[in-house]
Design an enzyme around this catalytic site. Structure first.
Site, PDB file in Angstrom:
ATOM      1  NE  ARG A  99      12.382 -10.906 -49.007  1.00 54.07           N
ATOM      2  CZ  ARG A  99      11.556 -10.066 -48.412  1.00 54.07           C
ATOM      3  NH1 ARG A  99      12.002  -8.992 -47.799  1.00 54.07           N
ATOM      4  NH2 ARG A  99      10.266 -10.305 -48.404  1.00 54.07           N
ATOM      5  CG  HIS A 144       6.572  -8.013 -50.882  1.00 49.95           C
ATOM      6  ND1 HIS A 144       7.860  -8.188 -50.431  1.00 49.95           N
ATOM      7  CD2 HIS A 144       6.161  -6.839 -50.338  1.00 49.95           C
ATOM      8  CE1 HIS A 144       8.215  -7.173 -49.658  1.00 49.95           C
ATOM      9  NE2 HIS A 144       7.189  -6.332 -49.591  1.00 49.95           N
ATOM     10  CD  GLU A 189       7.179  -6.132 -43.637  1.00 47.18           C
ATOM     11  OE1 GLU A 189       6.230  -5.339 -43.716  1.00 47.18           O
ATOM     12  OE2 GLU A 189       8.357  -5.767 -43.574  1.00 47.18           O
ATOM     13  CG  ASN A 331      11.239  -7.940 -43.653  1.00 43.68           C
ATOM     14  OD1 ASN A 331      12.199  -8.652 -43.946  1.00 43.68           O
ATOM     15  ND2 ASN A 331      10.209  -7.741 -44.453  1.00 43.68           N
ATOM     16  CE1 TYR A 333      11.762  -2.694 -42.735  1.00 41.94           C
ATOM     17  CE2 TYR A 333      13.295  -1.005 -43.485  1.00 41.94           C
ATOM     18  CZ  TYR A 333      12.476  -2.092 -43.755  1.00 41.94           C
ATOM     19  OH  TYR A 333      12.397  -2.578 -45.037  1.00 41.94           O
ATOM     20  CD  GLU A 400      11.462  -5.683 -46.382  1.00 34.07           C
ATOM     21  OE1 GLU A 400      11.093  -4.639 -45.795  1.00 34.07           O
ATOM     22  OE2 GLU A 400      10.712  -6.350 -47.107  1.00 34.07           O
TER      23      GLU A 400
END
Ligand code: NAG
Ligand code: NAG
Ligand code: NAG
Length: 496
Positions: A99, A144, A189, A331, A333, A400
């Site tokens: 990606r 991005h 995002e 994504n 985390y 991600e």
């Protein structure tokens, strides 16, 4: 919940975490593994061969105080010149897909099609061909975060004209690369683009227009995404047969207690932090989440505005945006705890005042080199279940997930992060029935981490930023991920 109960609850949570061993179950046979990067973070070559200036070039050059050590992506990992080395690394890891993102201003230096930079087009054509020749599927993000600077000069994303301009760029990319690229992502995002870029002003282009800029920005991006989706669907899918989606980011928001107030506050956080972009696209009803519509209208009125600071979609627009995805990209985390609190006082408008919750991260959670990134694997499992239930059991790709440190080669903390998050992912797939078809580690290699510059490293490969060759060396976690991909198993031997 009273304090004693709360402490007990936290103890049980940390106990269950410390007892967790990596799963010995196998990933499904057709499960796909990848790694990710983004153009501005790795390419360098910022003014080479006719590339135009983008908002991150401009921001790092004119606001060095906003980036740690005044770092820039001028050279970064130098992937513009060293992409064959990147292909070697991807091959060594054995990933199914890579990606990465296209630099809009490397292809269209002005942002418009009045100039097409042949050298930039050729760079991506060569790179994509090299990936395909090595059996690596390109997963391409169109945007991005690196808007061509001339488009910022007319206001950037809050300007509704950018919907059309993005649509033309997207069509150009599908035309140029769509024969080989079968997985497209429009935006990465958008919440970060809009909040940091046009609300708080902490990231490029550095516009502080809190409470207004971020909502206008998102409104254009939602429409621009839908335009690109429909263009692909109508003009390219019949011959290119690929798929297209958008990449949204969110952490998990866990109620601080099981009180109704805290549970409502945690759900409200999810709706603001994720539903803001997800609801218009993924929810069968479309449009922004009702809780955002209601709260922002109410606060806007109390603030004395003539209408809500949250722009309104027409009925046609709601219909046009709804369902514009072929799979759901996430994504993620980390996790935050959420406590209900009184609404923030009416004062300076802003996204966080509009949410009005109190969040914290538990001090017992393992940390990383990024202050916001705590290791909370169970949060990802809960998030995947919430998405599965809220958006009607979609196919999900984790686009991600990863861990930051200082860039050392021996990195057991990162290895541990992957082992634990991938265990939670396996539990979500095998025990909860969530339809996750792919997992993407962020990142292939250490790179320019936005306003943290080169102080924070997420790579499976280390990059020597002091060496003009930008020498890459695989880390312990890279070797581990390579084994996971080869065996589809997180431990030495899995149950058959
Ligand atoms: C996951 O989604 C894909 C695409 O819609 C579908 O083909 C597959 O059957 C789904 N798998 C599960 C387990 O729901
Ligand atoms: C915290 O990190 C250490 C070192 O990587 C690891 O051994 C431990 O299991 C981690 N604890 C949790 C709860 O993740
Ligand atoms: C960079 O790579 C070239 C070609 O492999 C080599 O000759 C040179 O010594 C390297 N430079 C450094 C500083 O490592």
């Amino acid at each position: 919940m009273n304090l004693v109960l709360h402490i007990l609850y936290v103890l049980i949570l940390s106990l269950s975490e410390s007892l967790s061993e990596p799963s010995n179950k196998k990933f499904p046979e057709n499960f796909q593994f990848g790694v990710a990067t983004a153009a501005y973070q790795v390419e360098g070559g910022w003014s080479d061969d006719g590339k135009g200036v983008n908002i991150w070039d401009q921001f790092t050059h004119t606001h060095p105080d906003s980036v740690i050590n005044g770092d820039t992506g001028d050279i970064a990992c130098d992937s513009y010149h060293r992409y064959m080395g990147d292909v070697e690394m991807l091959k060594n890891l054995g990933v199914n897909y890579y990606r990465f993102s296209l630099s809009w201003s490397r292809i269209l230096p002005t942002g418009y099609t009045n100039q097409i930079n042949e050298a930039g087009v050729e760079y991506y054509q060569n790179f994509i061909s090299a990936l395909k020749e090595n059996g690596i599927e390109p997963f391409v993000t169109l945007y991005h975060w690196d808007l061509p600077q001339p488009l910022q000069e007319i206001g950037g994303w809050p300007n509704p004209l950018l919907e059309d301009i993005f649509a033309v760029y997207a069509r150009t990319a599908f035309t140029l690369f769509g024969e080989k690229v079968k997985n497209w992502m429009t935006f990465n995002e958008p919440k970060q683009t809009c909040l940091a870029g046009y609300g708080l002003g902490s990231a490029a282009p550095g516009i502080s227009a809190s409470g207004i800029g971020e909502y206008e920005c998102m409104h254009t991006i939602m429409k621009a995404h839908a335009r690109a989706y429909h263009i692909y669907d109508e003009e390219f899918r019949p011959t290119q047969s690929g798929r297209i989606s958008i990449v949204l980011d969110t952490g998990w928001y866990e109620p601080a207690s099981d009180s109704e107030e805290d549970m409502e506050a945690a759900e409200r956080s999810l709706q603001f932090e994720h539903g803001w972009c997800a609801h218009p696209i993924y929810h069968p009803d479309g449009n922004y989440p009702q809780v955002m519509i209601d709260r922002i209208a109410d606060r806007s009125q109390k603030e004395g505005f003539s209408k809500s600071r949250l722009p309104e979609f027409s009925a046609e627009e709601i219909e046009y945006i709804r369902g514009t995805f072929d799979f759901l990209c996430i994504n993620t985390y980390t996790t935050s705890m959420v406590k209900w609190t009184n609404d923030y006082e009416i004062g300076t408008p802003g996204f966080y005042a509009d949410v009005s919750v109190s969040t914290y991260q538990d001090p017992s959670w393992n940390g990383s080199a990024s202050s916001w990134l705590k290791v909370v694997p169970w949060g990802m499992r809960k998030l995947l279940n919430w998405i599965d239930q809220t958006y009607n059991h979609p196919e999900i790709v984790i686009t991600e997930n990863g861990y930051s440190d200082d860039g050392r080669l021996d990195d057991p903390n990162r290895l541990n992060y992957y082992a634990e998050y991938l265990t939670s992912l396996l539990e979500a797939i095998l025990e909860d029935g969530v339809n996750v078809s792919g997992y993407t580690a962020w990142s292939l290699m250490d790179n320019f981490e936005w306003t943290s510059g080169y102080t924070v490293k997420f790579g499976l490969y280390q990059v020597d930023f002091d060496n003009p060759n930008r020498t890459r060396t695989i880390k312990g976690s890279g070797e581990y991920y390579k084994n996971v991909i080869a065996s589809k198993c997180l431990v030495d031997t899995c149950e058959e």
